[in-house]
Write an enzyme that holds these catalytic residues in place. Structure first.
Site, PDB file in Angstrom:
ATOM      1  N   GLY A   1       9.228   2.646  -7.224  1.00  0.00           N
ATOM      2  CA  GLY A   1      10.646   2.957  -7.460  1.00  0.00           C
ATOM      3  C   GLY A   1      10.970   3.565  -8.809  1.00  0.00           C
ATOM      4  CB  SER A   2       9.099   5.467 -11.384  1.00  0.00           C
ATOM      5  OG  SER A   2       8.591   6.595 -10.724  1.00  0.00           O
ATOM      6  CG  ASN A   3      11.167   9.722  -8.377  1.00  0.00           C
ATOM      7  OD1 ASN A   3      11.537  10.653  -9.082  1.00  0.00           O
ATOM      8  ND2 ASN A   3       9.916   9.605  -7.957  1.00  0.00           N
TER       9      ASN A   3
ATOM     10  CE  LYS B   1       6.503   4.495  14.089  1.00  0.00           C
ATOM     11  NZ  LYS B   1       5.435   5.434  14.370  1.00  0.00           N
TER      12      LYS B   1
ATOM     13  CG  MET C   1       5.243   5.185   1.168  1.00  0.00           C
ATOM     14  SD  MET C   1       5.011   6.773   0.363  1.00  0.00           S
ATOM     15  CE  MET C   1       3.343   7.127   0.871  1.00  0.00           C
ATOM     16  NE  ARG C   2       8.200   2.337   7.383  1.00  0.00           N
ATOM     17  CZ  ARG C   2       7.158   1.840   8.040  1.00  0.00           C
ATOM     18  NH1 ARG C   2       6.681   2.439   9.108  1.00  0.00           N
ATOM     19  NH2 ARG C   2       6.576   0.736   7.625  1.00  0.00           N
TER      20      ARG C   2
ATOM     21  CG  ASN D   1      11.174  13.254   0.277  1.00  0.00           C
ATOM     22  OD1 ASN D   1      11.083  12.135  -0.251  1.00  0.00           O
ATOM     23  ND2 ASN D   1      10.103  13.942   0.648  1.00  0.00           N
TER      24      ASN D   1
ATOM     25  CG  HIS E   1       6.070  16.730  -1.544  1.00  0.00           C
ATOM     26  ND1 HIS E   1       5.413  15.762  -0.823  1.00  0.00           N
ATOM     27  CD2 HIS E   1       5.164  17.704  -1.783  1.00  0.00           C
ATOM     28  CE1 HIS E   1       4.163  16.137  -0.628  1.00  0.00           C
ATOM     29  NE2 HIS E   1       3.991  17.317  -1.198  1.00  0.00           N
TER      30      HIS E   1
HETATM   31  C1  GRF Z   1       6.564  10.072  -6.133  1.00  0.00           C
HETATM   32  O1  GRF Z   1       5.424  10.739  -6.597  1.00  0.00           O
HETATM   33  C2  GRF Z   1       7.325  10.945  -5.170  1.00  0.00           C
HETATM   34  O2  GRF Z   1       7.192  12.318  -5.456  1.00  0.00           O
HETATM   35  C3  GRF Z   1       6.680  10.635  -3.838  1.00  0.00           C
HETATM   36  O3  GRF Z   1       6.369   9.264  -3.902  1.00  0.00           O
HETATM   37  C4  GRF Z   1       6.235   8.872  -5.261  1.00  0.00           C
HETATM   38  C5  GRF Z   1       7.193   7.745  -5.457  1.00  0.00           C
HETATM   39  O4  GRF Z   1       7.095   7.179  -6.738  1.00  0.00           O
HETATM   40  N1  GRF Z   1       7.531  10.989  -2.742  1.00  0.00           N
HETATM   41  P1  GRF Z   1       8.165   6.125  -7.188  1.00  0.00           P
HETATM   42  O5  GRF Z   1       8.135   4.978  -6.173  1.00  0.00           O
HETATM   43  O6  GRF Z   1       9.502   6.790  -7.254  1.00  0.00           O
HETATM   44  O7  GRF Z   1       7.711   5.643  -8.544  1.00  0.00           O
END
Ligand code: GRF
Length: 221
Positions: free
Chosen positions: A14-16, A67, A92-93, A109, A111
């Site tokens: 969850g760093s983002n 799902k 992750m889905r 999203n 990436h």
């Molecule tokens: C990041 O590298 C993002 O680009 C990808 O998954 C990772 C998530 O990292 N989709 P975080 O959980 O936000 O730290």
């Protein structure tokens, strides 16, 4: 202007998610995170939500008949809280139709590669192994396939000779934490227009700000 209501979906560290929280706290982003939904009871994102008083739900697909049912329930929970923009932050889905239809061009999203290159898992490793000399990150709207939706912002970094997956990932992550809140800010200001698969951002100048190596100081002393 009223605050943009955001729902975040995350599966891991969850760093983002944190970069969005920080941007809101520092008042650079006029938004409120109404809800975090995670499919992983051990996700560190939960600790971040708790620390910042953000509501969260743990929802796992295996608790649902299908799902699609899982995504119907996610859409319901988000709608209940009047969420306007859904932000996938390491979720992750592959998002399925019921959620996409509930939020058309309103799911973002991030990436860790310059799409359409290196979609799917391990974008950084793919770039290294392919021998790309430049990689980066992409914020895009989500459609029903993996990493194919309209591109909103991208940022590039060099791939260095001695890079490992870790070092490249770290360099890219620094830029993820800049461009994701930036894309959300542009959305909150009503500046994002989607025509087909092309996104136009009103009054936006893609300057060198996003084509940079965050490891190199611009004016070394
Ligand atoms: C990041 O590298 C993002 O680009 C990808 O998954 C990772 C998530 O990292 N989709 P975080 O959980 O936000 O730290």
């Amino acid at each position: 202007m009223s605050k943009l209501k955001i729902g975040v979906l995350a599966s891991g560290r969850g760093s983002n998610f944190q970069s969005i929280i920080d941007e809101i706290k520092s008042k650079r982003l006029n938004a409120k995170i109404a809800l975090l939904i995670t499919d992983n009871p051990l996700a560190f994102a939960i600790e971040r939500a708790k620390k910042h008083g953000i509501d969260y739900l743990v929802m796992m697909p295996k608790e649902f008949r299908s799902k699609d049912d899982f995504f119907i329930k996610i859409a319901e929970e988000l709608k209940k809280r009047h969420v306007e923009l859904v932000v996938l932050a390491g979720f992750m889905r592959i998002v399925r139709k019921p959620l996409i239809d509930a939020f058309p061009n309103r799911i973002m999203n991030i990436h860790p590669a310059l799409l359409p290159a290196f979609p799917g898992l391990h974008g950084q490793k793919q770039a290294l192994e392919y021998g790309a000399k430049i990689s980066g990150c992409t914020v895009h709207f989500v459609d029903e396939r993996m990493d194919t939706g309209p591109i909103i912002i991208q940022a590039a970094v060099p791939v260095l000779k001695d890079d490992t997956e870790e070092s490249l990932s770290e360099r890219i992550l620094k830029l993820e934490h800049k461009i994701y809140p930036e894309a959300i800010r542009l959305y909150s200001e009503g500046r994002i227009e989607v025509r087909g698969r092309v996104v136009n951002i009103k009054g936006y100048n893609f300057s060198e700000a996003f084509i940079t190596n965050p490891d190199v100081k611009k004016n070394p002393e």
